[in-house]
Design a protein around this motif. Sequence first.
Motif, PDB file in Angstrom:
ATOM      1  N   UNK A 221      31.809  45.911  33.823  1.00  0.00           N
ATOM      2  CA  UNK A 221      33.185  45.661  34.268  1.00  0.00           C
ATOM      3  C   UNK A 221      33.240  44.433  35.157  1.00  0.00           C
ATOM      4  N   UNK A 222      32.187  44.222  35.925  1.00  0.00           N
ATOM      5  CA  UNK A 222      32.114  43.007  36.746  1.00  0.00           C
ATOM      6  C   UNK A 222      32.089  41.765  35.865  1.00  0.00           C
ATOM      7  N   UNK A 223      31.233  41.809  34.844  1.00  0.00           N
ATOM      8  CA  UNK A 223      31.129  40.673  33.931  1.00  0.00           C
ATOM      9  C   UNK A 223      32.452  40.417  33.219  1.00  0.00           C
ATOM     10  N   UNK A 224      33.081  41.491  32.734  1.00  0.00           N
ATOM     11  CA  UNK A 224      34.356  41.349  32.030  1.00  0.00           C
ATOM     12  C   UNK A 224      35.436  40.785  32.945  1.00  0.00           C
ATOM     13  N   UNK A 225      35.449  41.234  34.191  1.00  0.00           N
ATOM     14  CA  UNK A 225      36.454  40.756  35.137  1.00  0.00           C
ATOM     15  C   UNK A 225      36.270  39.275  35.448  1.00  0.00           C
ATOM     16  N   UNK A 226      35.022  38.869  35.654  1.00  0.00           N
ATOM     17  CA  UNK A 226      34.762  37.464  35.963  1.00  0.00           C
ATOM     18  C   UNK A 226      35.125  36.559  34.783  1.00  0.00           C
ATOM     19  N   UNK A 227      34.779  36.993  33.573  1.00  0.00           N
ATOM     20  CA  UNK A 227      35.134  36.201  32.400  1.00  0.00           C
ATOM     21  C   UNK A 227      36.638  36.243  32.145  1.00  0.00           C
ATOM     22  N   UNK A 228      37.281  37.387  32.490  1.00  0.00           N
ATOM     23  CA  UNK A 228      38.713  37.523  32.256  1.00  0.00           C
ATOM     24  C   UNK A 228      39.529  36.490  33.010  1.00  0.00           C
ATOM     25  N   UNK A 229      39.149  36.211  34.237  1.00  0.00           N
ATOM     26  CA  UNK A 229      39.880  35.209  35.019  1.00  0.00           C
ATOM     27  C   UNK A 229      39.750  33.821  34.393  1.00  0.00           C
ATOM     28  N   UNK A 230      38.572  33.543  33.829  1.00  0.00           N
ATOM     29  CA  UNK A 230      38.387  32.243  33.166  1.00  0.00           C
ATOM     30  C   UNK A 230      39.168  32.178  31.858  1.00  0.00           C
ATOM     31  N   UNK A 231      39.015  33.237  31.038  1.00  0.00           N
ATOM     32  CA  UNK A 231      39.646  33.218  29.719  1.00  0.00           C
ATOM     33  C   UNK A 231      41.165  33.201  29.812  1.00  0.00           C
ATOM     34  N   UNK A 232      41.714  33.894  30.804  1.00  0.00           N
ATOM     35  CA  UNK A 232      43.175  33.955  30.964  1.00  0.00           C
ATOM     36  C   UNK A 232      43.736  32.791  31.784  1.00  0.00           C
ATOM     37  N   UNK A 233      42.850  31.913  32.219  1.00  0.00           N
ATOM     38  CA  UNK A 233      43.237  30.740  32.997  1.00  0.00           C
ATOM     39  C   UNK A 233      43.929  31.110  34.316  1.00  0.00           C
ATOM     40  N   UNK A 234      43.609  32.308  34.829  1.00  0.00           N
ATOM     41  CA  UNK A 234      44.164  32.707  36.130  1.00  0.00           C
ATOM     42  C   UNK A 234      43.252  32.320  37.284  1.00  0.00           C
ATOM     43  N   UNK A 235      42.042  31.883  36.959  1.00  0.00           N
ATOM     44  CA  UNK A 235      41.138  31.457  38.017  1.00  0.00           C
ATOM     45  C   UNK A 235      41.682  30.229  38.742  1.00  0.00           C
ATOM     46  N   UNK A 236      42.387  29.351  37.994  1.00  0.00           N
ATOM     47  CA  UNK A 236      42.984  28.163  38.612  1.00  0.00           C
ATOM     48  C   UNK A 236      44.019  28.558  39.659  1.00  0.00           C
ATOM     49  N   UNK A 237      44.825  29.576  39.354  1.00  0.00           N
ATOM     50  CA  UNK A 237      45.835  30.019  40.309  1.00  0.00           C
ATOM     51  C   UNK A 237      45.188  30.586  41.573  1.00  0.00           C
ATOM     52  N   UNK A 238      44.116  31.354  41.370  1.00  0.00           N
ATOM     53  CA  UNK A 238      43.420  31.907  42.542  1.00  0.00           C
ATOM     54  C   UNK A 238      42.808  30.797  43.384  1.00  0.00           C
ATOM     55  N   UNK A 239      42.252  29.793  42.710  1.00  0.00           N
ATOM     56  CA  UNK A 239      41.627  28.700  43.438  1.00  0.00           C
ATOM     57  C   UNK A 239      42.664  27.826  44.144  1.00  0.00           C
ATOM     58  N   UNK A 240      43.912  27.887  43.671  1.00  0.00           N
ATOM     59  CA  UNK A 240      44.978  27.115  44.330  1.00  0.00           C
ATOM     60  C   UNK A 240      45.397  27.749  45.651  1.00  0.00           C
ATOM     61  N   UNK A 241      45.107  29.024  45.812  1.00  0.00           N
ATOM     62  CA  UNK A 241      45.432  29.703  47.064  1.00  0.00           C
ATOM     63  C   UNK A 241      44.493  29.206  48.163  1.00  0.00           C
ATOM     64  N   UNK A 242      44.888  29.373  49.423  1.00  0.00           N
ATOM     65  CA  UNK A 242      44.057  28.886  50.540  1.00  0.00           C
ATOM     66  C   UNK A 242      42.846  29.774  50.807  1.00  0.00           C
ATOM     67  N   UNK A 243      42.084  30.032  49.780  1.00  0.00           N
ATOM     68  CA  UNK A 243      40.844  30.812  49.901  1.00  0.00           C
ATOM     69  C   UNK A 243      39.778  30.129  49.064  1.00  0.00           C
ATOM     70  N   UNK A 244      38.547  30.330  49.435  1.00  0.00           N
ATOM     71  CA  UNK A 244      37.458  29.681  48.726  1.00  0.00           C
ATOM     72  C   UNK A 244      36.994  30.478  47.524  1.00  0.00           C
ATOM     73  N   UNK A 245      36.213  29.839  46.672  1.00  0.00           N
ATOM     74  CA  UNK A 245      35.650  30.510  45.501  1.00  0.00           C
ATOM     75  C   UNK A 245      34.767  31.687  45.907  1.00  0.00           C
TER      76      UNK A 245
END
Length: 398
Positions: A221-245
């Motif tokens: 589930x960890x692996x799926x979640x990490x890949x899910x943010x990349x595949x859904x292109x939501x990782x960019x939105x998270x990275x735009x927030x004032x928090x680090x990777x």
Amino acid sequence: MNIWHICIFELKRILKIRSVVLNLFILPLLLIFILGTALSSTMGTADDVIPDTVRVGIIHLSTESGGGSSTVNQALDTFVKSPEVAEMIKVQNFMTEEEAVHSLRTGKLDFAVMIPSDFEQNVMMGKEARLQWIRGKDSTLNTLGETLFTRFTDEWNRQMAISKVLGPEVTAAMTSGLESNGANSTSITVINPGKTGTSYSASQYYAASMLAMFMLYSGMTTSTSLFGERDNRTLTRLQAAPIGNGVIFAGKIAGNSLLAFLQATTIILMTYWFYGVDWGTYPGYIVLTCVLITLASMTLGIIVSLVCKSTASAGATLQGIIIVMTFISGGFRPIPVDLVQRLSEFTVNHWALQSFLRMMLDAPVGEIVYNILMLGVVCAVLLAISGLIYRKAGYRYE
């Protein structure tokens, strides 16, 4: 937004997925019930694993025929008549090998021992002397017989080595000591680890093994979640927030860790309430073991996620690793092969399973702590590997 917010959101998101709830919570309970019920006859109490008296045939070769030695025969007779050994074996004497083999085939004997013609000659020449086994049909009784008579030859070789070093003048004394110590030097017992008179049941065994295996599946589930943010292109939105990777990554790992611990709690309580599985009297050590398995699960998920290029490849890789580790550690069925057992010592499942079983048997605290420490060592290695890979690859788009 901090790690805690990401953690709680991640946990809520995963619990809404029906397949996750089915695979991580319901499926292990079902497998424990099926395996524990179907294989209950193969595991039982300690009384089931203590072998009956072994019927042993001893082939005495006469000195007139050029084989064997009266001294050897006398020492062997003294050994088998010692109280400790006499409780475990019933001896019958034979003059020929054919008679003993016939008795083995007809079921009148369980095991046979023959003194080679060059036994004493090898001893006097400084070579290792061994008895010859003729095995019966029962592997357990064969093992017990071999263990007992190996004890005799080891003592014989030791005494003869001492007499050879000290000189011929003490040979008679050493031989006399061997004969007189036949009863005193024998200390062979058949026991189970942990509390005397108890043994784990099939339900206990598979509850422990399935718990370890399915907690490792939380890494998927960890692996799926990490890949899910990349595949859904939501990782960019998270990275735009004032928090680090690092905060995003740690929050997701924390959420999946809580899921694994919730899974462990559910399996332990449900098997205790509905299947009657006794998990022992060390709740603190159970919690610690579950924490370490969770750590191993998360680190495996991280390693696979950062190395593989897609969700499908990561899932297949992680599933293969978990199944192989479970198999060689005896999670599906104990494997009495030395090489496999040695390999299993490098797996998470082996030390997790042994930790749970020792707690179930109320083994000494030292044994439990040793297995938990070894599990911690494996987790530390996985944590170091995942840290190195994260520093090199990071959690970001390629």
